[in-house]
Design an enzyme around this catalytic site. Structure first.
Site, PDB file in Angstrom:
ATOM      1  N   LYS A  54       4.740  -4.962  -0.894  1.00 28.34           N
ATOM      2  CA  LYS A  54       4.949  -3.705  -0.190  1.00 28.34           C
ATOM      3  C   LYS A  54       3.803  -2.720  -0.486  1.00 28.34           C
ATOM      4  CE  LYS A  54       9.833  -4.691   0.042  1.00 28.34           C
ATOM      5  NZ  LYS A  54      11.181  -4.625  -0.556  1.00 28.34           N
ATOM      6  N   GLN A  98      14.454  -1.427  -5.061  1.00 29.44           N
ATOM      7  CA  GLN A  98      14.418  -2.883  -4.868  1.00 29.44           C
ATOM      8  C   GLN A  98      15.731  -3.488  -5.359  1.00 29.44           C
ATOM      9  OE1 GLN A  98      11.844  -4.630  -3.331  1.00 29.44           O
ATOM     10  NE2 GLN A  98      13.208  -6.389  -3.435  1.00 29.44           N
ATOM     11  N   ASP A 121      15.241   2.305   3.683  1.00 28.28           N
ATOM     12  CA  ASP A 121      15.933   1.027   3.789  1.00 28.28           C
ATOM     13  C   ASP A 121      17.091   1.097   4.783  1.00 28.28           C
ATOM     14  OD1 ASP A 121      15.048  -1.248   2.577  1.00 28.28           O
ATOM     15  OD2 ASP A 121      15.799  -0.727   0.584  1.00 28.28           O
TER      16      ASP A 121
END
Ligand SMILES: NC(=O)C1=CN([C@@H]2O[C@H](COP(=O)(O)OP(=O)(O)OC[C@H]3O[C@@H](n4cnc5c(N)ncnc54)[C@H](OP(=O)(O)O)[C@@H]3O)[C@@H](O)[C@H]2O)C=CC1
Ligand SMILES: NC(=O)C1=CN([C@@H]2O[C@H](COP(=O)(O)OP(=O)(O)OC[C@H]3O[C@@H](n4cnc5c(N)ncnc54)[C@H](OP(=O)(O)O)[C@@H]3O)[C@@H](O)[C@H]2O)C=CC1
Lengths: 294, 294
Positions: A54, A98, A121
């Site tokens: 990322k 994460q 997200d």
């Protein structure tokens, strides 16, 4: 038996990253520098790899990335304090926690603590609620589901009026992608581990989304002739012939499926790279909104 | 061809109201008086009737009800001020905004303004998000969907591992009931006006939920032998032979469906009375939570 269209997530995501880079360049000229913060707890090697990827893609397109690594025994309060700090930081437009988090931490508490305006997200329940409801606009659309839809759209696959079968109902993939297909006017069936006749369900689908986590579960003879297959699965299987000793395969048996499908994503190189592209897309969208409010 | 079970919503809701009355009596002994506020805007006769029925049932079980009637030309700000007032009122545990609202008012704005702790209709997007997601607990479950599930459960209809087809995808009925069936481990297909082969879809269902708003759309030969049919529809059709000149029918053609279904709700007397019972159930649940916090 003609060859199916291979839905190339790698090429598509590269094109999207180019588009994003151009947007970031323009934003910067207007004094708006998009920033993404990642939070990694513990030392799972797969999670570390995802976070590294990322950051690399952020760098490619000109998004500043902020890297927070916390030890696996961090307390929930310490993690919450970190989230608050990032919520308050004006240089951060997106916060990515994460997953999975260590088991002593309540995932729901942490994800709900991320400011809605930075929830790139798209996992905040308020966001999922708006995604689920008709005529509501979520602030962010979850990345992997958005990647699936983007692939269908960029490959001009008709969704409205089609039968879609989503295998898997997780909060992060199966459920949101099913809701998105529904809003795009597909008739949607959601299957899972308690579905007694999965093969028969899949056989009726014009569009199959596989988000199961079982290597090559879905075989060619499960598919309707000409179906579009989006394979979200990422499963590592033993491959003694390779240097690493393993390789990644999807939830669909690509070789047999290829002979029946009209279009299909490979694994790797299908949905995977799209997920990161959509994360950057969300971050830039967030930055645009914040900068416009200034 | 045996007679199907008639799923009696009137008797079931009466039993539930008895349970609620006993709970309310116990709460009162502990100094907790549940209260429901209704807000009716304008003078639609059907809406007025629904509100009146809600107050009457409140009275039956000992819930205090507060009645707010506003003119059809009330401004959005005035309505919002009323909602804030009710949010702040400690005697009110549930707020019901009777829908539809006049077109000059943004329904989303009003519904989102209702305090989550008093959203007994369960329509707040945060609530729907939690309802949609796995392992999240919504504060309130929307009344009509909850009534459908309650009927299935009280009649011991197996849901897990069964095929459910929900016809209709509205925010207030079709979508939430589909999500609830999914969490109860049914394989769920959501159909709507863009479904090309509705009859074939319905034919595969062990459980059919009809929430369409089209009089007698679903006929007996659309059903699988022995299927359970929950008919949410409330449609008025001309009936010159009656005193009122019209009568209510469901989305399912009861006469022909009865010959095939294993169990079926009538209209009226099916889901309708359950909706009010679930509204009171939600109000009492809200009151219990608030009183426990004192
Ligand atoms: N490409 C990418 O960027 C991403 C890929 N993934 C991959 O996608 C896959 C799914 O991920 P995720 O949604 O997080 O996984 P989860 O484990 O959370 O969910 C898996 C779903 O599949 C269902 N399932 C499991 N076994 C079967 C079976 N035999 N038949 C039918 N359904 C079954 C489960 O049913 P039940 O609910 O009943 O348990 C569950 O709903 C994984 O391979 C993951 O690695 C995930 C995220 C991103
Ligand atoms: N018993 C009770 O307490 C309650 C009863 N009701 C009744 O339930 C019914 C549905 O209500 P509600 O959900 O609010 O209605 P909406 O009008 O909001 O939604 C109707 C749904 O049915 C779909 N639909 C319409 N026509 C067809 C068709 N020919 N074939 C397949 N699907 C179709 C629509 O599809 P699309 O999305 O594509 O437009 C939509 O999703 C109504 O009769 C209403 O009166 C409602 C609430 C409470």
């Amino acid at each position: 038996m003609s060859e199916p269209t291979i839905i190339d997530g790698k090429a598509t995501s590269a094109a999207i990253l180019d588009e994003i880079k151009a947007e970031v360049d323009a934003l910067k000229e207007n004094g708006c520098q998009p920033g993404l913060a990642t939070v990694l707890v513990g030392d799972r090697p797969d999670s570390a790899t995802y976070v590294r990827m990322k950051h690399a893609r952020c760098q490619d397109v000109g998004i500043t990335s902020f890297d927070t690594k916390l030890p696996g025994d961090v307390t929930q309060d310490e993690l919450l304090a970190k989230v608050s700090e990032l919520n308050a930081d004006p240089a951060v437009h997106g916060i990515l926690i994460q997953l999975p988090l260590p088991s002593h931490i309540n995932e729901e508490t942490i994800l709900s603590a991320v400011s809605l305006e930075k929830d790139v997200d798209g996992f905040h329940p308020l966001n999922i609620g708006k995604l689920a409801m008709k005529d509501r606009e979520p602030t962010f659309v979850p990345c992997t589901p958005r990647g699936c839809i983007e692939l269908l759209e960029r490959y001009h696959v008709d969704i409205a009026g089609k039968h879609a079968v989503v295998v898997g109902r997780s909060n992060i993939v199966g459920l949101p992608v099913a809701l998105m297909l529904l809003h795009k006017n597909a008739t949607v069936q959601i299957c899972h581990s308690r579905t007694p006749d999965l093969k028969e369900c899949v056989q009726r689908a014009d569009i199959v989304i596989a988000a199961v986590g079982k290597a090559r579960l879905i075989e060619g003879d499960w598919l309707k002739q000409g179906a579009t297959v989006i394979d979200v699965g990422m499963n590592s299987i033993d491959a003694p012939e390779t240097k690493r000793g393993y390789r990644m395969v999807g939830d669909v048996d690509f070789e047999s499926a290829k002979a029946v499908a009209g279009a299909i994503t490979p694994v790797p190189g299908g949905v995977g790279p799209m997920t990161i592209a959509m994360l950057l897309r969300n971050t830039v969208d967030g930055a645009k909104r914040t900068c416009a409010q200034k």
